[in-house]
Design an enzyme around this catalytic site. Sequence first.
Site, PDB file in Angstrom:
ATOM      1  N   HIS A  79       0.993  -1.196  -0.053  1.00  0.00           N
ATOM      2  CA  HIS A  79      -0.096  -0.215  -0.046  1.00  0.00           C
ATOM      3  C   HIS A  79       0.885   1.441   0.054  1.00  0.00           C
ATOM      4  CE1 HIS A  79      -3.831  -2.103   1.574  1.00  0.00           C
ATOM      5  NE2 HIS A  79      -3.376  -2.489   0.299  1.00  0.00           N
ATOM      6  N   GLU A  81       0.776   3.825   1.831  1.00  0.00           N
ATOM      7  CA  GLU A  81       1.151   4.265   3.052  1.00  0.00           C
ATOM      8  C   GLU A  81       2.544   3.494   3.532  1.00  0.00           C
ATOM      9  OE1 GLU A  81      -3.280   3.900   3.696  1.00  0.00           O
ATOM     10  OE2 GLU A  81      -1.882   3.065   2.500  1.00  0.00           O
ATOM     11  N   CYS A 117      -5.875   1.191   5.804  1.00  0.00           N
ATOM     12  CA  CYS A 117      -6.422  -0.338   6.254  1.00  0.00           C
ATOM     13  C   CYS A 117      -6.074  -0.680   7.461  1.00  0.00           C
ATOM     14  CB  CYS A 117      -6.184  -0.926   5.075  1.00  0.00           C
ATOM     15  SG  CYS A 117      -4.402  -1.663   5.285  1.00  0.00           S
ATOM     16  N   CYS A 120      -2.148  -0.964   7.679  1.00  0.00           N
ATOM     17  CA  CYS A 120      -1.448   0.406   7.512  1.00  0.00           C
ATOM     18  C   CYS A 120      -1.749   1.303   8.700  1.00  0.00           C
ATOM     19  CB  CYS A 120      -2.055   0.919   6.331  1.00  0.00           C
ATOM     20  SG  CYS A 120      -1.370   0.317   4.781  1.00  0.00           S
TER      21      CYS A 120
END
Length: 162
Positions: A79, A81, A117, A120
């Site tokens: 992801h 992040e 999420c 993250c």
Amino acid sequence: MERRDKTNYYLDIAETVLERGTCIRRKYGAIIVKNDEIISTGYAGAPRGRKNCSELGFCLRDKLGIPRGERYEKCRSVHAEANAIISAPRRDMIGAVMYLAGRDMTTGELVKDANCCAMCKKMVINAGIEKVVVRDTQDNYREINVSDWIEDDDSLSEIFGY
């Protein structure tokens, strides 16, 4: 000419970063800023050396009918992040702000109610990032104090997604 406010300036940069993403479901871009300096950037894409969903031509999570916010172990992407955190020294992230923008690749629209999420969120907490700013529209955003994620520990709930 009116000058763009600083928050939307950084969100505009995060939105530009997401264009490098290779996810065919949703693209995200993240930047980490401290003391008005960009520390790192990140976008969603497969780990180095693995084929991206854009190369494969499918999203496994879509094929399996997995809803947004669930079963991220089936996602090929690292992801945005996480990639921004991986690229930054921890000392520079402590007290920093992460700016996050997402685009739905089906509609081309900004992702409504975007959020980190669960995985993250844990990385953002451990990185020492103080605040996450999420783009909702071209000019509107939400500011999330990471301390709220610590106090309101959603990992203890049975609710999935976001």
